[in-house]
Design an enzyme around this catalytic site. Structure first.
Site, PDB file in Angstrom:
ATOM      1  N   LYS A  85       1.187  15.554 -10.347  1.00 32.66           N
ATOM      2  CA  LYS A  85       1.050  14.145 -10.707  1.00 32.66           C
ATOM      3  C   LYS A  85       1.111  13.923 -12.209  1.00 32.66           C
ATOM      4  CE  LYS A  85      -0.609  12.603  -6.335  1.00 32.66           C
ATOM      5  NZ  LYS A  85      -1.702  12.168  -5.465  1.00 32.66           N
ATOM      6  N   ARG A  94      -4.054  19.153  -1.306  1.00 36.59           N
ATOM      7  CA  ARG A  94      -2.701  18.792  -0.860  1.00 36.59           C
ATOM      8  C   ARG A  94      -1.722  19.128  -1.977  1.00 36.59           C
ATOM      9  NH1 ARG A  94       0.723  14.517  -1.361  1.00 36.59           N
ATOM     10  NH2 ARG A  94       1.899  13.851   0.475  1.00 36.59           N
TER      11      ARG A  94
HETATM   12  N1  PMM Z   1      -0.558  11.699  -2.796  1.00 35.73           N
HETATM   13  C1  PMM Z   1       0.689  11.336  -2.453  1.00 35.73           C
HETATM   14  C2  PMM Z   1       1.020  11.041  -1.117  1.00 35.73           C
HETATM   15  N2  PMM Z   1       0.081  11.139  -0.142  1.00 35.73           N
HETATM   16  N3  PMM Z   1      -2.117  11.595   0.525  1.00 35.73           N
HETATM   17  C3  PMM Z   1      -3.366  11.957   0.220  1.00 35.73           C
HETATM   18  N4  PMM Z   1      -4.299  12.024   1.195  1.00 35.73           N
HETATM   19  N5  PMM Z   1      -3.747  12.237  -1.060  1.00 35.73           N
HETATM   20  C4  PMM Z   1      -2.867  12.171  -2.103  1.00 35.73           C
HETATM   21  O1  PMM Z   1      -3.279  12.422  -3.249  1.00 35.73           O
HETATM   22  C5  PMM Z   1      -1.521  11.788  -1.820  1.00 35.73           C
HETATM   23  C6  PMM Z   1      -1.177  11.499  -0.465  1.00 35.73           C
HETATM   24  C7  PMM Z   1       1.742  11.232  -3.498  1.00 35.73           C
HETATM   25  O2  PMM Z   1       2.319  12.467  -3.759  1.00 35.73           O
HETATM   26  P1  PMM Z   1       3.807  12.964  -3.294  1.00 35.73           P
HETATM   27  O3  PMM Z   1       4.724  11.772  -3.272  1.00 35.73           O
HETATM   28  O4  PMM Z   1       4.165  13.956  -4.319  1.00 35.73           O
HETATM   29  O5  PMM Z   1       3.660  13.562  -1.938  1.00 35.73           O
END
Ligand code: PMM
Length: 271
Positions: free
Chosen positions: A208, A249
């Site tokens: 991020k 995650r």
């Molecule tokens: N971050 C993203 C997408 N989904 N879900 C949860 N539970 N927590 C997060 O921090 C989160 C998420 C965005 O990240 P990406 O687009 O790189 O997957």
């Protein structure tokens, strides 16, 4: 040990994988590779939540994620679906997902909590203050940690009212969602208090922007590429684990698994 959730984005764009996993076959292969690297859970999403991203039509979202969930459910791995849409969540559970990861914490779709309650699946309730197209409109806090804690508690109560008991809930501080730079670090400082609420806690810092900003401000000069963001993510994964997180995650499962193994050896005084 803290579990590792590997990210499978079935989208043409995302925070970081821009365009690489648009097609289902590639997403399935990527999911298999993450399992081979030691992922405990796969999180499959068909809608980008990158700041500024527009909503995806729910039918298109289902067309992206359902075949991938069906294919990966054959592996026996624990699957989660990253969606804010109740119909997609229900279809994903029918296809083999055991967990619904709703970045809006049930706020985006009024049907979500009831649908998940009936489905029997677990749910991730993430801290969220608005859709990605306008994510920062509400990014003003007097005390980020306290407000995240308070708002997560409210979502936990809403889930209970809908019939989802706390043991089926996972709370997430929503790093990068409606939070600028240091607001993310302050939300992470509240992690132990979030853990103390009782339900399992998930943390998503992977690649991020606030990590890149931190490295730009304090790290070695030069471009902050994916490798450096993954290394920073491995460090935040260890710190999240130490604060009591149930799972992290991440995109780079290997880097985080390695970091967690090293931290565990340190804490135990051996392997
Ligand atoms: N971050 C993203 C997408 N989904 N879900 C949860 N539970 N927590 C997060 O921090 C989160 C998420 C965005 O990240 P990406 O687009 O790189 O997957």
């Amino acid at each position: 040990m803290t579990l590792v959730m590997g990210i499978v984005n079935v989208t043409p764009d995302s925070f970081s994988d821009g365009g690489r996993y648009v097609d289902g076959e590639a997403a399935i292969d990527h999911g298999l590779a993450l399992l081979a690297a030691g992922a405990d859970i796969l999180d499959i999403g068909g809608e980008s939540t990158r700041p500024g991203a527009e909503r995806v039509d729910p039918a298109e979202e289902r067309a992206r994620v359902i075949p991938v969930i069906e294919a990966l459910s054959g592996t026996g791995a624990m699957l989660s679906v990253d969606t804010m849409n109740a119909e997609t969540a229900v279809a994903a559970v029918a296809a083999g997902a055991r967990m619904v990861n709703d970045v809006s914490g049930g706020l985006a779709d009024p049907e979500m909590l009831g649908a998940v309650a009936a489905s029997g699946a677990d749910i991730v309730l993430q801290h969220w203050r608005g859709h990605s197209a306008d994510m920062y409109a509400d990014a003003s806090y007097t005390d980020v940690g306290r407000e995240v804690l308070h708002e997560l508690k409210a979502r936990l109560h809403a889930a209970a009212k809908a019939g989802i008991s706390p043991d089926r809930v996972v709370l997430d501080p929503g790093i990068g969602f409606g939070k600028h730079g240091d607001q993310n670090w302050r939300a992470l400082r509240a992690l132990d208090r979030i853990v103390a609420l009782g339900p399992r806690v998930l943390v998503g810092t992977s690649r991020k922007r606030f990590l890149a900003e931190t490295l730009e401000a304090a790290g070695a000069p030069g471009a902050v590429d994916e490798t450096r963001r993954d290394l920073a993510t491995a460090v935040t994964s260890v710190l999240a684990a130490r604060a009591g997180a149930w799972a992290v995650r991440v995109h780079d499962v290997t880097a985080t698994r390695d970091a967690l193994a090293v931290a565990q050896a340190w804490e135990q005084g051996g392997i």
